[in-house]
Design an enzyme around this catalytic site. Sequence first.
Site, PDB file in Angstrom:
ATOM      1  N   CYS A 158      -8.386 -14.411 -26.401  1.00 34.70           N
ATOM      2  CA  CYS A 158      -7.307 -14.774 -26.856  1.00 34.70           C
ATOM      3  C   CYS A 158      -7.210 -14.450 -28.450  1.00 34.70           C
ATOM      4  CB  CYS A 158      -6.919 -16.353 -26.779  1.00 34.70           C
ATOM      5  SG  CYS A 158      -5.124 -16.647 -27.531  1.00 34.70           S
ATOM      6  N   ARG A 182      -8.762  -5.652   1.813  1.00 33.53           N
ATOM      7  CA  ARG A 182      -9.752  -5.376   2.968  1.00 33.53           C
ATOM      8  C   ARG A 182      -9.765  -4.069   3.765  1.00 33.53           C
ATOM      9  NH1 ARG A 182      -8.378  -9.974   2.011  1.00 33.53           N
ATOM     10  NH2 ARG A 182      -9.885 -11.482   1.439  1.00 33.53           N
ATOM     11  N   THR A 188       0.788  -1.134  -0.127  1.00 39.42           N
ATOM     12  CA  THR A 188      -0.020  -0.005   0.090  1.00 39.42           C
ATOM     13  C   THR A 188       1.025   1.311   0.164  1.00 39.42           C
ATOM     14  OG1 THR A 188      -0.345   0.019   2.375  1.00 39.42           O
ATOM     15  CG2 THR A 188      -1.958  -1.242   1.141  1.00 39.42           C
ATOM     16  N   HIS A 240       0.325 -16.648  -4.779  1.00 37.96           N
ATOM     17  CA  HIS A 240      -1.059 -16.329  -5.645  1.00 37.96           C
ATOM     18  C   HIS A 240      -0.910 -16.210  -6.954  1.00 37.96           C
ATOM     19  CE1 HIS A 240      -3.413 -15.661  -1.491  1.00 37.96           C
ATOM     20  NE2 HIS A 240      -3.215 -16.874  -1.733  1.00 37.96           N
ATOM     21  N   GLN A 252       2.077 -13.413  -0.641  1.00 33.18           N
ATOM     22  CA  GLN A 252       0.492 -13.316  -1.261  1.00 33.18           C
ATOM     23  C   GLN A 252       0.224 -12.379  -2.346  1.00 33.18           C
ATOM     24  OE1 GLN A 252      -2.435 -13.926   2.311  1.00 33.18           O
ATOM     25  NE2 GLN A 252      -0.688 -12.963   2.979  1.00 33.18           N
ATOM     26  N   CYS A 308      -3.703 -17.818 -21.990  1.00 29.24           N
ATOM     27  CA  CYS A 308      -4.826 -18.438 -22.528  1.00 29.24           C
ATOM     28  C   CYS A 308      -5.084 -19.594 -22.314  1.00 29.24           C
ATOM     29  CB  CYS A 308      -4.576 -18.421 -23.937  1.00 29.24           C
ATOM     30  SG  CYS A 308      -6.183 -19.256 -24.797  1.00 29.24           S
ATOM     31  N   CYS A 359      -5.300 -21.987 -25.580  1.00 26.38           N
ATOM     32  CA  CYS A 359      -4.078 -22.782 -26.282  1.00 26.38           C
ATOM     33  C   CYS A 359      -2.795 -22.599 -25.309  1.00 26.38           C
ATOM     34  CB  CYS A 359      -3.624 -21.914 -27.366  1.00 26.38           C
ATOM     35  SG  CYS A 359      -3.438 -20.294 -27.416  1.00 26.38           S
TER      36      CYS A 359
HETATM   37  P1  NAD Z   1      -5.618  -7.807   2.881  1.00 27.59           P
HETATM   38  O1  NAD Z   1      -6.214  -6.659   2.301  1.00 27.59           O
HETATM   39  O2  NAD Z   1      -6.661  -8.964   3.622  1.00 27.59           O
HETATM   40  O3  NAD Z   1      -4.896  -7.375   4.290  1.00 27.59           O
HETATM   41  C1  NAD Z   1      -4.090  -6.441   4.298  1.00 27.59           C
HETATM   42  C2  NAD Z   1      -3.601  -6.007   5.578  1.00 27.59           C
HETATM   43  O4  NAD Z   1      -2.551  -5.098   5.502  1.00 27.59           O
HETATM   44  C3  NAD Z   1      -4.730  -5.115   6.404  1.00 27.59           C
HETATM   45  O5  NAD Z   1      -5.011  -5.966   7.581  1.00 27.59           O
HETATM   46  C4  NAD Z   1      -4.327  -3.787   6.550  1.00 27.59           C
HETATM   47  O6  NAD Z   1      -4.630  -3.275   7.828  1.00 27.59           O
HETATM   48  C5  NAD Z   1      -2.783  -3.941   6.310  1.00 27.59           C
HETATM   49  N1  NAD Z   1      -2.185  -2.886   6.056  1.00 27.59           N
HETATM   50  C6  NAD Z   1      -2.335  -2.043   4.910  1.00 27.59           C
HETATM   51  N2  NAD Z   1      -1.530  -1.219   4.781  1.00 27.59           N
HETATM   52  C7  NAD Z   1      -0.508  -1.413   5.572  1.00 27.59           C
HETATM   53  C8  NAD Z   1       0.820  -0.827   5.837  1.00 27.59           C
HETATM   54  N3  NAD Z   1       1.364   0.246   5.135  1.00 27.59           N
HETATM   55  N4  NAD Z   1       1.576  -1.083   7.025  1.00 27.59           N
HETATM   56  C9  NAD Z   1       1.086  -2.210   7.710  1.00 27.59           C
HETATM   57  N5  NAD Z   1      -0.076  -2.834   7.470  1.00 27.59           N
HETATM   58  C10 NAD Z   1      -0.824  -2.629   6.514  1.00 27.59           C
HETATM   59  O7  NAD Z   1      -4.436  -8.505   2.093  1.00 27.59           O
HETATM   60  P2  NAD Z   1      -3.828 -10.062   2.032  1.00 27.59           P
HETATM   61  O8  NAD Z   1      -3.718 -10.471   3.798  1.00 27.59           O
HETATM   62  O9  NAD Z   1      -2.546  -9.793   1.527  1.00 27.59           O
HETATM   63  O10 NAD Z   1      -4.995 -10.812   1.682  1.00 27.59           O
HETATM   64  C11 NAD Z   1      -4.608 -11.559   0.798  1.00 27.59           C
HETATM   65  C12 NAD Z   1      -5.029 -11.309  -0.737  1.00 27.59           C
HETATM   66  O11 NAD Z   1      -4.744 -10.154  -1.224  1.00 27.59           O
HETATM   67  C13 NAD Z   1      -4.284 -12.297  -1.446  1.00 27.59           C
HETATM   68  O12 NAD Z   1      -5.114 -12.936  -2.353  1.00 27.59           O
HETATM   69  C14 NAD Z   1      -3.314 -11.218  -2.457  1.00 27.59           C
HETATM   70  O13 NAD Z   1      -3.003 -12.062  -3.787  1.00 27.59           O
HETATM   71  C15 NAD Z   1      -4.295 -10.236  -2.750  1.00 27.59           C
HETATM   72  N6  NAD Z   1      -3.885  -8.728  -2.901  1.00 27.59           N
HETATM   73  C16 NAD Z   1      -2.662  -8.444  -3.393  1.00 27.59           C
HETATM   74  C17 NAD Z   1      -2.373  -7.200  -3.929  1.00 27.59           C
HETATM   75  C18 NAD Z   1      -0.890  -7.010  -4.372  1.00 27.59           C
HETATM   76  O14 NAD Z   1      -0.142  -7.862  -4.976  1.00 27.59           O
HETATM   77  N7  NAD Z   1      -0.282  -5.693  -3.879  1.00 27.59           N
HETATM   78  C19 NAD Z   1      -3.322  -6.164  -3.752  1.00 27.59           C
HETATM   79  C20 NAD Z   1      -4.338  -6.414  -3.274  1.00 27.59           C
HETATM   80  C21 NAD Z   1      -4.843  -7.836  -2.839  1.00 27.59           C
END
Ligand code: NAD
Length: 261
Positions: free
Chosen positions: A161, A45, A37, A128, A110, A136, A139
Amino acid sequence: MVVSQPTSEIDRAIGEVAHRWREAKRAVAFTGAGISTESGIPDFRSPGGVWSKYPMVYFGEFMADRGKRGLYWMRSRDMWPAIASADPNAGHRTLAEAERAGRLTALVTQNIDGLHQRAGSRAVVELHGSATRVVCLGCASSEPRERVQPRLEAGEIPPDCARCGGILKPTTVQFGEPMQVGEMQEAASLAQSCDLFLVAGSSLVVHPAAALPGVALEAGATLVVINREPTPYDDAADFVFRGPCGETLSRLWSALGSPRP
Ligand code: NAD
């Protein structure tokens, strides 16, 4: 122990975790959307996260229903610019540096954004998959995700595709889709054999990945959680930092001192 304030408590906990990390023979990191983030990619979430804006499309619906596939690709179209323009942040960079210095055996993520690899991490298990390519399902031809974006923006939703007309899908594991067996086994074995398990930026509610901290605890590892919000492991963890990943990881790394000789 949950620490969010005061500063003196955080400092003490940073010192203790740095000590355990220094003593650890096999440290493993486990990351989620929260570590990215700070690079501008929304998590799922948190308020304003992906699920507050788009419906969840399960793999079965994606395969069976062209309309649902369209919804999935609309989300992908809108999320892609954030992923494409993101750069690794202090959290990603610290974990890459820890691996280079011999302080991190591997990293299980993840995330699908590829930022750990771009920061220089090499021992990465992508549970993930990756959003950076599209395959695709007919193919099996694949191409970089960025090539599909102009088609989406031109209204070609869902895209098919160009070769065989088959279903196109990013190389990610979608909700309702089986996990990749090899990656899951590797992650479980890393959790089982580590002595320090460091979670950064995960709500720890998406299973089966969220079972991994439990596997590490069972094996006797120290469990450290860095997450802005509470997680189901907060009571069981040895240390919980309710703070930002980038700053907390940087502070831990500074407190650790010199790299492993
Ligand atoms: P999640 O959204 O469930 O949880 C993220 C957690 O990180 C939250 O509890 C939030 O409070 C916390 N958070 C957010 N910013 C933060 C920061 N700067 N410092 C500390 N904590 C912080 O995500 P998750 O647990 O990874 O859930 C899994 C799913 O999300 C996976 O399936 C993944 O593939 C997918 N996902 C990935 C991405 C990405 O690749 N960047 C983005 C969105 C979702």
